[in-house]
Design an enzyme around this catalytic site. Structure first.
Site, PDB file in Angstrom:
ATOM      1  N   ASP A  23       0.939  -1.094   0.058  1.00  0.00           N
ATOM      2  CA  ASP A  23      -0.018   0.059   0.039  1.00  0.00           C
ATOM      3  C   ASP A  23       1.007   1.282  -0.006  1.00  0.00           C
ATOM      4  O   ASP A  23       1.766   1.219   0.730  1.00  0.00           O
ATOM      5  CB  ASP A  23      -0.866  -0.100   1.358  1.00  0.00           C
ATOM      6  CG  ASP A  23      -2.402   0.325   0.930  1.00  0.00           C
ATOM      7  OD1 ASP A  23      -2.424   1.302   0.121  1.00  0.00           O
ATOM      8  OD2 ASP A  23      -3.155  -0.628   1.535  1.00  0.00           O
ATOM      9  N   GLU A  25      -6.196   3.979  -6.247  1.00  0.00           N
ATOM     10  CA  GLU A  25      -7.764   4.346  -5.922  1.00  0.00           C
ATOM     11  C   GLU A  25      -7.899   5.514  -5.744  1.00  0.00           C
ATOM     12  O   GLU A  25      -7.067   6.686  -5.741  1.00  0.00           O
ATOM     13  CB  GLU A  25      -7.641   3.901  -4.328  1.00  0.00           C
ATOM     14  CG  GLU A  25      -8.880   4.255  -3.551  1.00  0.00           C
ATOM     15  CD  GLU A  25      -9.257   4.492  -2.145  1.00  0.00           C
ATOM     16  OE1 GLU A  25     -10.007   4.069  -1.573  1.00  0.00           O
ATOM     17  OE2 GLU A  25      -7.972   4.971  -1.600  1.00  0.00           O
ATOM     18  N   HIS A  82     -11.130  -3.395   2.680  1.00  0.00           N
ATOM     19  CA  HIS A  82     -11.208  -2.877   4.194  1.00  0.00           C
ATOM     20  C   HIS A  82     -11.902  -1.798   4.410  1.00  0.00           C
ATOM     21  O   HIS A  82     -11.952  -1.421   5.513  1.00  0.00           O
ATOM     22  CB  HIS A  82      -9.768  -2.696   4.448  1.00  0.00           C
ATOM     23  CG  HIS A  82      -8.957  -1.454   3.657  1.00  0.00           C
ATOM     24  ND1 HIS A  82      -8.811  -1.275   2.242  1.00  0.00           N
ATOM     25  CD2 HIS A  82      -8.639  -0.284   3.966  1.00  0.00           C
ATOM     26  CE1 HIS A  82      -8.371  -0.271   2.031  1.00  0.00           C
ATOM     27  NE2 HIS A  82      -8.251   0.392   2.881  1.00  0.00           N
ATOM     28  N   ASP A  83     -12.418  -0.951   3.400  1.00  0.00           N
ATOM     29  CA  ASP A  83     -13.080   0.360   3.327  1.00  0.00           C
ATOM     30  C   ASP A  83     -14.809   0.011   2.883  1.00  0.00           C
ATOM     31  O   ASP A  83     -15.492   1.135   3.386  1.00  0.00           O
ATOM     32  CB  ASP A  83     -12.890   1.490   2.432  1.00  0.00           C
ATOM     33  CG  ASP A  83     -11.523   1.940   2.979  1.00  0.00           C
ATOM     34  OD1 ASP A  83     -11.195   2.056   4.068  1.00  0.00           O
ATOM     35  OD2 ASP A  83     -10.661   2.568   2.101  1.00  0.00           O
ATOM     36  N   ASP A  85      -3.111   4.500  -2.189  1.00  0.00           N
ATOM     37  CA  ASP A  85      -4.209   5.198  -1.685  1.00  0.00           C
ATOM     38  C   ASP A  85      -4.749   6.425  -1.896  1.00  0.00           C
ATOM     39  O   ASP A  85      -4.011   7.380  -2.206  1.00  0.00           O
ATOM     40  CB  ASP A  85      -3.826   5.235  -0.193  1.00  0.00           C
ATOM     41  CG  ASP A  85      -4.914   5.490   1.025  1.00  0.00           C
ATOM     42  OD1 ASP A  85      -6.056   4.713   0.754  1.00  0.00           O
ATOM     43  OD2 ASP A  85      -5.007   6.170   1.415  1.00  0.00           O
TER      44      ASP A  85
END
Length: 557
Positions: free
Chosen positions: A105, A259, A332-333, A205
């Site tokens: 990440d 993302e 995860h979100d 991210d």
């Protein structure tokens, strides 16, 4: 409309299946209640048995954990609760020994306020003075009306520097100033350091927030946050990503997944992906907004299949000539997909398999989030003390300030909180689901005695084995990866159906998204059933198909 892929443009990441690991909740090796890197090493054979090709590892860097690791204090150190750099290197070696690649990440829109760069910047160190967005002024009046994605103003006053600093997320996550070339130099050096250690790419991210409008003007009020027109897909985003590609990424054979927060459409995304784009693919949010109302995340509406289908169809058709899709439902979100888009009660297994069918048969690279392969569900919050997610905490606090009670908003938290995805991985039916020998950092879902890896692997027709079969099929047949896409039954109220073709290979995929028993009127044409989520599904016939609740079928012609 039929789209045509480019089988000649083969890439390893197009043919891969990615498995996302949220390390804090995956497997705890030392009994402190927090998942760790040695715990992941213990489960590498599990990943190999499932058949995945890539692991995406959520942040394991040193962090005060204000946002579960997305507030990074040192990009080149491992968070002590997760282990050491030696543990990380062993994980990389164990994965590579099994031909499983690793992507890390990359969190570079912001750092932690405990990062050395911010500490020196707030002290007025000339070298780091404008590494972040600072504005002087009245300590009672923020510089503009921008709002944080986590709620409240996007500015906090710093007493030490006597100035405001910008944070689009938590106040402990100050935004980096990408206009400063020294910031970009440091970030690119850090990326090169990790790539030289042997990783296989990055998931980036909220990468489309790194460019802000010059002057940081006031924004129009709206959702998900006021001011988004000035910090989502900003004016220099393409320039920054192109520079990143030219200076770093183009020197390696890597997977890059960007993302893109906000409302990025397929048309908007085209400059960033493809042969000349800096990214392999984009994580967008259009399709996971098909059950989100006008007021944003916490405004829950019934799934709009037309919106879901229209969004994904746009991405399928836009990416085919020069681009690629990232296929996901869980991460995860996001809340658990089987609870959100399926039925986590009577039809949990059927709907989980239907969603898997859908995920693996569209054009793109499938992403599987830990626990998705066994049909893990949303959790419950009998007590507000169970909440760990800072976004959910802020939402609850704002609700209480409005005079609402915890019980008033509890249904919203249980439907939308990010904690739903972050409860511990359910390995077996022992205490704490086999995740830890200690007290877990977040509560275990109560259904772990029935829903766990051990039980799923012991049952031949389980969700786990269905995922395994889909992964094998995708590996064996190029039509799953490179086949053309054609939408079928475009106006059906309950069914999403499409055709994939490559040369003489042809698949027809039919997915019932609801608990009714609809009929689909289109020719399947004597197709052989390749895979279905009901044990007695039948071969196709010309005319119509009668489907059962959440039924999915893949026909081969």
């Amino acid at each position: 409309m039929t789209t045509s892929s480019q089988p000649g443009d083969r890439e390893w990441w197009k043919e891969a299946v990615v498995y996302q690991i949220y390390p804090q909740s995956f497997n705890d090796s030392d009994g402190d209640g927090i998942g760790d890197i040695p715990g992941i090493v213990e489960k590498v054979d599990y990943l190999d048995d499932l058949g995945v090709d890539v692991v995406w590892l959520n942040p394991v860097y040193e962090s005060p954990m204000a946002d579960n690791g997305y507030d990074i204090a040192d990009y080149r150190s491992i968070h002590p609760e997760y282990g050491t750099i030696d543990d990380w290197e062993r994980l990389l070696e164990e994965l590579h020994d099994r031909d499983i690649r690793l992507i890390m990440d990359l969190v570079v829109n912001h750092t932690s306020d405990e990062h050395e760069w911010f500490q020196r910047s707030r002290q007025g160190d000339p070298e780091y003075d404008d590494y972040y967005y600072w504005r002087e002024g009245d300590p009672e009046e923020p510089p503009n009306n921008w709002e944080s994605f986590f709620g409240g103003p996007a500015w906090s006053w710093d007493d030490e520097r006597e100035a405001w600093y910008l944070h689009l997320f938590d106040e402990k996550q100050p935004d980096l100033n990408w206009r400063n070339p020294d910031v970009r130099d440091d970030i690119f050096d850090m990326m090169t350091w990790w790539l030289d250690k042997g990783i296989d790419g990055f998931r980036m991210d909220v990468i489309n927030l790194i460019s802000k409008t010059e002057g940081l003007p006031d924004g129009e009020t709206g959702t998900p946050a006021t001011g988004t027109e000035h910090f989502v897909d900003g004016p220099r985003l393409g320039e920054y990503l192109t520079e990143m590609d030219e200076r770093v990424l183009s020197n390696y054979d890597v997977l890059t997944v960007g993302e893109m927060a906000g409302g990025m459409t397929a048309e908007d995304a085209e400059p960033y992906v493809g042969r000349d784009g800096p990214l392999s693919m984009i994580i967008h949010f259009e399709h996971v907004h098909a059950d989100v109302g006008e007021d944003g995340k916490w405004d829950i509406i019934d799934l709009d299949l037309d919106e879901l289908r229209s969004s994904l169809h746009d991405w399928q058709t836009a990416m085919v000539e020069d681009g690629w899709n990232c296929l996901y439902l869980d991460n995860h979100d996001q809340p658990r997909a089987v609870s959100r888009f399926g039925d986590d009660g009577q039809f949990r297994e059927e709907s989980a398999k239907m969603l898997a069918t859908f995920l693996f048969t569209l054009q793109g690279t499938p992403f599987v989030f830990q626990g998705q392969e066994i049909g893990m569900t949303n959790t419950t919050f009998g007590d507000p003390e169970k909440i760990r997610d800072v976004e959910s905490e802020n939402f609850l606090e704002a609700a209480l300030e409005r005079g609402e009670s915890f019980e008033d908003v509890r249904p919203l938290l249980e439907a939308r909180s990010r904690d739903n995805a972050r409860t511990p991985m359910q390995w077996d039916d022992s205490e704490y689901a086999g995740f830890t020998d200690g007290e877990p950092w977040i509560h275990v879902n109560d259904n772990y005695t029935e829903i766990n890896v051990e039980a799923a692997r012991a049952e031949d027709d389980s969700i786990w084995h269905y995922y395994h079969d889909l992964i094998e099929l995708r590996e064996e047949r190029d039509v799953f990866v490179y086949g053309d896409y054609e939408l079928l039954a475009p106006d059906h109220d309950e069914v999403y159906a499409y055709r994939r073709t490559l040369g003489e290979e042809e698949l027809v995929v039919v997915c019932n998204f609801f608990d009714g028993e609809p009929t689909v009127e289109f020719p399947v044409g004597q197709g052989d059933l390749l895979l279905g989520n009901y044990p007695d599904s039948t071969d196709g016939q010309d005319g119509s198909l009668e489907l059962r609740p959440y039924e999915a079928r893949i026909y081969e012609r």
